[in-house]
Design a protein around this motif. Sequence first.
Motif, mmCIF file in Angstrom:
data_model
loop_
_atom_site.group_PDB
_atom_site.id
_atom_site.type_symbol
_atom_site.label_atom_id
_atom_site.label_comp_id
_atom_site.label_asym_id
_atom_site.label_seq_id
_atom_site.Cartn_x
_atom_site.Cartn_y
_atom_site.Cartn_z
ATOM 1 N N PRO A 207 -8.879 -4.265 -0.667
ATOM 2 C CA PRO A 207 -8.910 -3.424 -1.874
ATOM 3 C C PRO A 207 -7.558 -3.409 -2.583
ATOM 4 N N GLY A 208 -6.507 -3.697 -1.850
ATOM 5 C CA GLY A 208 -5.154 -3.692 -2.425
ATOM 6 C C GLY A 208 -4.798 -4.982 -3.138
ATOM 7 N N VAL A 209 -5.732 -5.914 -3.241
ATOM 8 C CA VAL A 209 -5.505 -7.151 -4.000
ATOM 9 C C VAL A 209 -6.369 -7.089 -5.254
ATOM 10 N N CYS A 210 -5.739 -7.218 -6.401
ATOM 11 C CA CYS A 210 -6.466 -7.099 -7.668
ATOM 12 C C CYS A 210 -7.524 -8.192 -7.803
ATOM 13 N N ARG A 211 -8.686 -7.784 -8.288
ATOM 14 C CA ARG A 211 -9.772 -8.759 -8.503
ATOM 15 C C ARG A 211 -9.606 -9.373 -9.882
ATOM 16 N N HIS A 212 -8.529 -10.111 -10.001
ATOM 17 C CA HIS A 212 -8.189 -10.769 -11.267
ATOM 18 C C HIS A 212 -7.446 -12.056 -10.937
ATOM 19 N N LEU A 213 -7.999 -13.172 -11.389
ATOM 20 C CA LEU A 213 -7.335 -14.458 -11.165
ATOM 21 C C LEU A 213 -7.231 -15.195 -12.495
ATOM 22 N N HIS A 214 -6.025 -15.670 -12.793
ATOM 23 C CA HIS A 214 -5.828 -16.456 -14.021
ATOM 24 C C HIS A 214 -5.748 -17.921 -13.609
ATOM 25 N N VAL A 215 -6.761 -18.700 -14.012
ATOM 26 C CA VAL A 215 -6.894 -20.079 -13.517
ATOM 27 C C VAL A 215 -7.013 -21.030 -14.709
ATOM 28 N N PRO A 216 -5.904 -21.699 -15.092
ATOM 29 C CA PRO A 216 -5.951 -22.583 -16.270
ATOM 30 C C PRO A 216 -6.997 -23.695 -16.118
ATOM 31 N N LEU A 217 -7.835 -23.864 -17.103
ATOM 32 C CA LEU A 217 -8.804 -24.959 -17.170
ATOM 33 C C LEU A 217 -8.187 -26.127 -17.942
ATOM 34 N N GLN A 218 -7.550 -25.858 -19.039
ATOM 35 C CA GLN A 218 -6.874 -26.788 -19.951
ATOM 36 C C GLN A 218 -7.865 -27.615 -20.784
ATOM 37 N N SER A 219 -8.885 -28.236 -20.131
ATOM 38 C CA SER A 219 -9.931 -28.925 -20.881
ATOM 39 C C SER A 219 -11.206 -28.904 -20.045
ATOM 40 N N GLY A 220 -12.356 -28.975 -20.724
ATOM 41 C CA GLY A 220 -13.623 -29.010 -19.991
ATOM 42 C C GLY A 220 -14.237 -30.397 -20.056
ATOM 43 N N SER B 231 0.828 -1.207 0.000
ATOM 44 C CA SER B 231 0.000 0.000 0.000
ATOM 45 C C SER B 231 0.867 1.265 0.000
ATOM 46 N N PRO B 232 0.581 2.319 -0.783
ATOM 47 C CA PRO B 232 -0.638 2.529 -1.567
ATOM 48 C C PRO B 232 -0.677 1.738 -2.870
ATOM 49 N N GLY B 233 0.323 0.936 -3.147
ATOM 50 C CA GLY B 233 0.313 0.118 -4.360
ATOM 51 C C GLY B 233 -0.608 -1.066 -4.182
ATOM 52 N N ARG B 234 -0.636 -1.949 -5.180
ATOM 53 C CA ARG B 234 -1.531 -3.107 -5.103
ATOM 54 C C ARG B 234 -0.792 -4.379 -5.490
ATOM 55 N N ILE B 235 -1.427 -5.505 -5.161
ATOM 56 C CA ILE B 235 -0.850 -6.828 -5.415
ATOM 57 C C ILE B 235 -1.696 -7.534 -6.466
ATOM 58 N N ARG B 236 -1.029 -8.145 -7.460
ATOM 59 C CA ARG B 236 -1.740 -8.991 -8.431
ATOM 60 C C ARG B 236 -1.144 -10.394 -8.330
ATOM 61 N N LEU B 237 -2.008 -11.394 -8.373
ATOM 62 C CA LEU B 237 -1.522 -12.768 -8.315
ATOM 63 C C LEU B 237 -1.387 -13.296 -9.737
ATOM 64 N N SER B 238 -0.276 -13.939 -10.061
ATOM 65 C CA SER B 238 -0.176 -14.509 -11.407
ATOM 66 C C SER B 238 -0.846 -15.879 -11.400
ATOM 67 N N SER B 239 -0.652 -16.686 -12.406
ATOM 68 C CA SER B 239 -1.443 -17.887 -12.630
ATOM 69 C C SER B 239 -1.574 -18.800 -11.408
ATOM 70 N N LEU B 240 -2.799 -19.275 -11.165
ATOM 71 C CA LEU B 240 -3.108 -20.122 -10.007
ATOM 72 C C LEU B 240 -3.857 -21.354 -10.482
ATOM 73 N N GLU B 241 -3.510 -22.528 -10.002
ATOM 74 C CA GLU B 241 -4.242 -23.735 -10.360
ATOM 75 C C GLU B 241 -5.569 -23.766 -9.601
ATOM 76 N N PRO B 242 -6.597 -24.400 -10.191
ATOM 77 C CA PRO B 242 -7.920 -24.359 -9.565
ATOM 78 C C PRO B 242 -7.954 -24.871 -8.125
ATOM 79 N N TRP B 243 -7.095 -25.847 -7.801
ATOM 80 C CA TRP B 243 -7.136 -26.377 -6.434
ATOM 81 C C TRP B 243 -6.578 -25.360 -5.426
ATOM 82 N N SER B 244 -6.000 -24.273 -5.932
ATOM 83 C CA SER B 244 -5.467 -23.253 -5.005
ATOM 84 C C SER B 244 -6.500 -22.184 -4.651
ATOM 85 N N LEU B 245 -7.703 -22.254 -5.256
ATOM 86 C CA LEU B 245 -8.740 -21.250 -4.948
ATOM 87 C C LEU B 245 -9.464 -21.646 -3.663
#
Length: 428
Positions: A246-259, A220-234
Amino acid sequence: MSRMKVAVCTVGCRANQSDSSRLVRHLHPELIELVSDPQSADVTIINTCCVTAQAERDCRKLARRALPSGRVILTGCAVSANPGFAEAIDAKAEARGGGDRDPRDLADWLNELATGCRATLPSPFRPEHFDVTGLLGRTRGLLKVQSGCRHMCSYCIVPKARGPESSVPLEDVLADISAMRDQGVREIVLTGVQLGAWGKDLPGRQELAELTARAADVASPGRIRLSSLEPWSLTEALAETVAAYPGVCRHLHVPLQSGDDGVLSRMRRGYTSRDYLAAVDRVRRRCADVAIGTDVLTGFPGEDEGAFANTMDTLKELAPAYVHAFPYSPRSGTPAATFADRPPRAVAKERVLEVRRFGKDALFAYRSGFVGAERRAIIEESGDGQHRALTDNFIPVSLIADDAQTGAFVDIEFTGVAPDGHVTARKL
Ligand code: SF4
């Protein structure tokens, strides 16, 4: 006294980029001059990647281009996953370090090499805790807090290249973050090979949620962004943290790979498409506006028409903010490389195009949902009243404003989304 000219080229992920920045920051400025063009370097370092065949091709090409000008040292994942990688390019190409080895060791070796050709010893040198070379653009800095992976997805060479999971201790991470904050870095991207595994190897089995919360306080006053996260880490705890800080970005990159559950099982991903959607829902229930980005691999062995249709159905249900799609690329040394029933490459590529078409519409839909809404953004680039900014939920916006400086946080109102997804906003 002329300094040794060194070029550092990086191929691959953010963990590799962060390793290169740690290497660069430990090069002695009196001994070494950093150059951007390998053809003017005495020594070229290539931080390699082996996650796809294309990445390996890029590394080989870089090495062949640099060899006529000077020494070429290959480090990184392709070297640790395949010790003969350098030699196979050219007998003169050398391999050093790589994998989970500390990039500072390679820096020490380079400093020694440079000292070797000097009459006098350089003055003592204490590298900056963090320096601007580790920046993404001019406002965002990468910080690798974790390395290695023990998950063993059947297509992935990373565990072989990066070794067992290891975490940077909490206090060291917080010290790096405060140094980055003090140097004006306004967004810090926490990265790793399997980021969600951070803390599991530390005393008391610490959690990424705790690290993220502490990091947000320090940044703070800066913010934190998390890079790629596997689904089991949510986890519930991480979902709470993203929603509460508020200082954590509301953006999560979560690889699905296949549905498709059959393909997911052959990939040894350890989850089903329902599990994946439930994990994302865990976060969305707490912050409905979170941007969920994802990756899809097409053309994996066993992916028939029905399986691919399941992937498209899962994507529709997910309604992501964006999608990255890649054709499956067999990696020798991985179990999947020997699997039967692999669709033809042309089919895999056609499916990539179909996912990308879907992704374009999903991106437009996600961004259109914010027109008229207000949000905080960081000015990433500015000139003549025109600015490019990035919101916490990973939407790049163009805005016109007289008084906005690079690195500044501004409150904006989204004013429009073009068919190509380009977003405009006005400064409040
Ligand atoms: S989780 Fe799977 S895909 Fe990710 S690095 Fe580990 S083995 Fe590779």
